[in-house]
Design a protein around this motif. Structure first.
Motif, mmCIF file in Angstrom:
data_model
loop_
_atom_site.group_PDB
_atom_site.id
_atom_site.type_symbol
_atom_site.label_atom_id
_atom_site.label_comp_id
_atom_site.label_asym_id
_atom_site.label_seq_id
_atom_site.Cartn_x
_atom_site.Cartn_y
_atom_site.Cartn_z
ATOM 1 N N ARG A 160 0.823 -1.212 0.000
ATOM 2 C CA ARG A 160 0.000 0.000 0.000
ATOM 3 C C ARG A 160 0.853 1.257 0.000
ATOM 4 O O ARG A 160 0.391 2.327 -0.431
ATOM 5 C CB ARG A 160 -0.929 -0.005 1.211
ATOM 6 C CG ARG A 160 -1.970 -1.124 1.179
ATOM 7 C CD ARG A 160 -2.955 -1.014 2.327
ATOM 8 N NE ARG A 160 -3.859 -2.148 2.363
ATOM 9 C CZ ARG A 160 -3.692 -3.219 3.132
ATOM 10 N NH1 ARG A 160 -2.635 -3.275 3.948
ATOM 11 N NH2 ARG A 160 -4.542 -4.217 3.097
ATOM 12 N N SER A 164 -0.415 1.801 -6.158
ATOM 13 C CA SER A 164 -1.776 2.355 -6.142
ATOM 14 C C SER A 164 -2.467 1.952 -7.431
ATOM 15 O O SER A 164 -1.811 1.585 -8.418
ATOM 16 C CB SER A 164 -1.747 3.888 -6.006
ATOM 17 O OG SER A 164 -1.082 4.468 -7.118
ATOM 18 N N LEU A 168 -1.589 -1.853 -7.472
ATOM 19 C CA LEU A 168 -1.935 -2.382 -6.155
ATOM 20 C C LEU A 168 -2.795 -3.632 -6.289
ATOM 21 O O LEU A 168 -2.648 -4.587 -5.505
ATOM 22 C CB LEU A 168 -2.662 -1.316 -5.339
ATOM 23 C CG LEU A 168 -3.052 -1.718 -3.911
ATOM 24 C CD1 LEU A 168 -1.820 -2.134 -3.110
ATOM 25 C CD2 LEU A 168 -3.800 -0.595 -3.219
#
Length: 506
Positions: A160, A164, A168
């Protein structure tokens, strides 16, 4: 043959085990820690039960005495055992290995047998045979063990911070396919197709994950895992890369061939091998979510004069009492028959639990006393003096059924000056002596094999045939296959494997 109804009278015998007897049998097989959990569940169900306050021996009532009145069932006394047998309440002479309830087997009298106060001829004081006490103010060591977070949670926390959006999502899919040891268990191409993203993007995300803590996580092979750790340590040069590409030769001990492939001399190769040994082949296990539970002894054995003191570990054993004042208060307000019957059942159940716990302790001490008597040489001189012992031998010596001894010794641990041992450890098969003397324990033979291999010359590795000859010279009559089986059971490799390991270590 006439097809007509008729009335026949038949006579048969059967052993019916009451719930109280089943409870006593079930308690025998539980360890002290399991007994604590069982008592906790009983405290929730029975309002008349309560834990004794303070440490063992500090309570005003030295022993939990059941409360009884004219309206409630009285607890059985020792003198009433035979009468209860005749009434079908408790069996005291027949073995309890009858599969009456499907999951209970035992020995009626054995389950309720008392323990001798002193081992005859050996000076064994059986202390702590009562149910002991429990201090709520004492430290709970389980609270000191931190479970931490699992490997996946640890990796996702790092992901995290690095990724993103779509990356992610890819990272979460890759992390979900990493096993508990830290290795990636899936192919990248099928995952790229499933996520409908380019393969190069998945590879880039994996390369970033492989930089996460712990070092080596996300590898797809042992060589890649070690290579990641070598890069982190700035030791991944061409020679190390060649060594990692030929780990199969390293496993075979082909050191001359590895020196030629890596282009290094003997000293440099030894340094590289030592470097590899410092790496973690399973980095994910450091974040294993499995809780490690310490083994808590159920019995303490300590020298006392010329004998041994045998004591139940009361620190892990709650002491259960019956709340007499609360029973009086409840019985005074009971009006209807249903409530009165329920209260009587609670009192009877509490009485039986207290008695069963007390008799369980006495039975465990009785069995432990006989084990110490039979294996006294082990406690004084070590494993080499461990004698062959069977459940039947102990059962016949103390007048119990063999199945009862099996339950008593299951999941129970004994602490003595020589260490912590499971009670089952003392029951071993016998090995005949080549000189016609007394048989020796299999554990003693394993200990001797371990000692001989531990003292072997690296230049003269002992084969199984050589071990057979050496053991026979010491009075152990074993076949070669038996020596090999014992050697493997204690985690020692063959002579070829040991020679290879010693060559690598040298």
């Amino acid at each position: 043959m006439a097809l007509a109804p008729r009335l026949d009278l038949r006579q048969s015998q059967s052993l019916v085990m009451t719930p109280q007897l089943q409870q006593a049998i079930r308690l025998l097989a539980l360890s002290n820690i399991e007994i604590e959990a069982y008592i906790a569940s009983e405290l929730e169900k029975n309002p008349l039960l309560e834990l004794a306050r303070g440490a063992a021996g500090t309570d005003t009532d030295s022993a939990p005495e059941p409360f009884a009145d004219d309206d409630a069932p009285r607890p059985p006394t020792e003198a009433a055992s035979d009468a209860m047998l005749r009434d079908g309440s408790v069996g005291s002479e027949s073995p309890l290995d009858v599969d009456g309830a499907g999951d209970v087997r035992g020995d009626g009298e054995d389950a309720m047998a008392g323990a001798p106060s002193r081992g005859e001829g050996l000076g064994m004081d059986t202390m702590g045979a009562s149910s002991g006490g429990f201090s709520e103010d004492g430290p709970d060591f389980e609270n000191f063990a931190s479970t931490g977070i699992g490997l996946h949670e640890h990796l996702m926390d790092q992901a995290r911070l690095r990724f993103s959006g779509a990356e992610l999502l890819i990272a979460s899919q890759l992390i979900g396919q990493i096993d508990e040891t830290g290795y990636l268990e899936t192919e990248l191409l099928p995952l790229a197709y499933a996520l409908k993203v380019p393969l190069v993007q998945v590879e880039a995300v994996l390369a970033e994950i492989q930089t996460f803590d712990p070092v080596g996580v996300g590898a797809r092979s042992l060589a890649e895992c070690l290579a990641l750790q070598a890069k982190e340590a700035d030791r991944h040069d061409p020679a190390m890369a060649a060594l990692l590409a030929n780990l199969d030769l390293l496993a075979k001990g082909a050191l001359p061939q590895l020196r030629r492939i890596c282009g290094v001399d003997e000293e440099d190769l030894a340094d590289m091998i030592r470097e590899l040994r410092g790496y973690d082949p399973k980095p994910g296990l450091r974040f294993s979510a499995n809780e490690t539970q310490a083994v808590v002894p159920d019995i303490f054995i300590t020298p006392q004069g010329k004998g041994w003191a045998i004591e139940i570990n009361s620190a892990t054993l709650p002491r259960v009492l019956i709340n007499r004042s609360y029973y009086t208060e409840l019985s005074g307000g009971v009006q209807d028959k249903t409530s009165k019957a329920w209260l009587s059942d609670c009192l009877a159940s509490a009485n039986w639990l207290v008695k069963a716990l007390d008799q369980r302790q006495k039975t465990i001490v009785k069995v432990a006393t006989e084990i110490v008597r039979c294996q006294e040489e082990f406690f004084r001189h070590g494993v080499a003096h461990l004698k062959p012992l069977t459940l039947r031998t102990v059962a016949e010596a103390i007048g119990m059924h063999e199945s009862t001894i099996s339950r008593v010794t299951s999941n129970k641990y004994l602490s003595c000056p020589r260490g912590l041992y499971e009670l089952k450890y003392f029951f071993t098969s016998g090995i005949a002596s080549s000189e016609g003397g007394e048989a020796v324990s299999a554990e003693a033979v394993k200990s001797r094999i371990k000692a001989l291999i531990g003292a072997e010359d690296p230049a003269k590795i002992l084969s199984d045939d050589t071990l057979v000859e050496m053991l026979r010279a010491e009075g152990f009559d074993l076949a070669r296959r038996t020596v090999a089986k014992y050697r493997e059971s204690i985690g020692i490799g063959s002579s070829v494997q040991r020679r290879r390991q010693k060559a690598l270590a040298g």
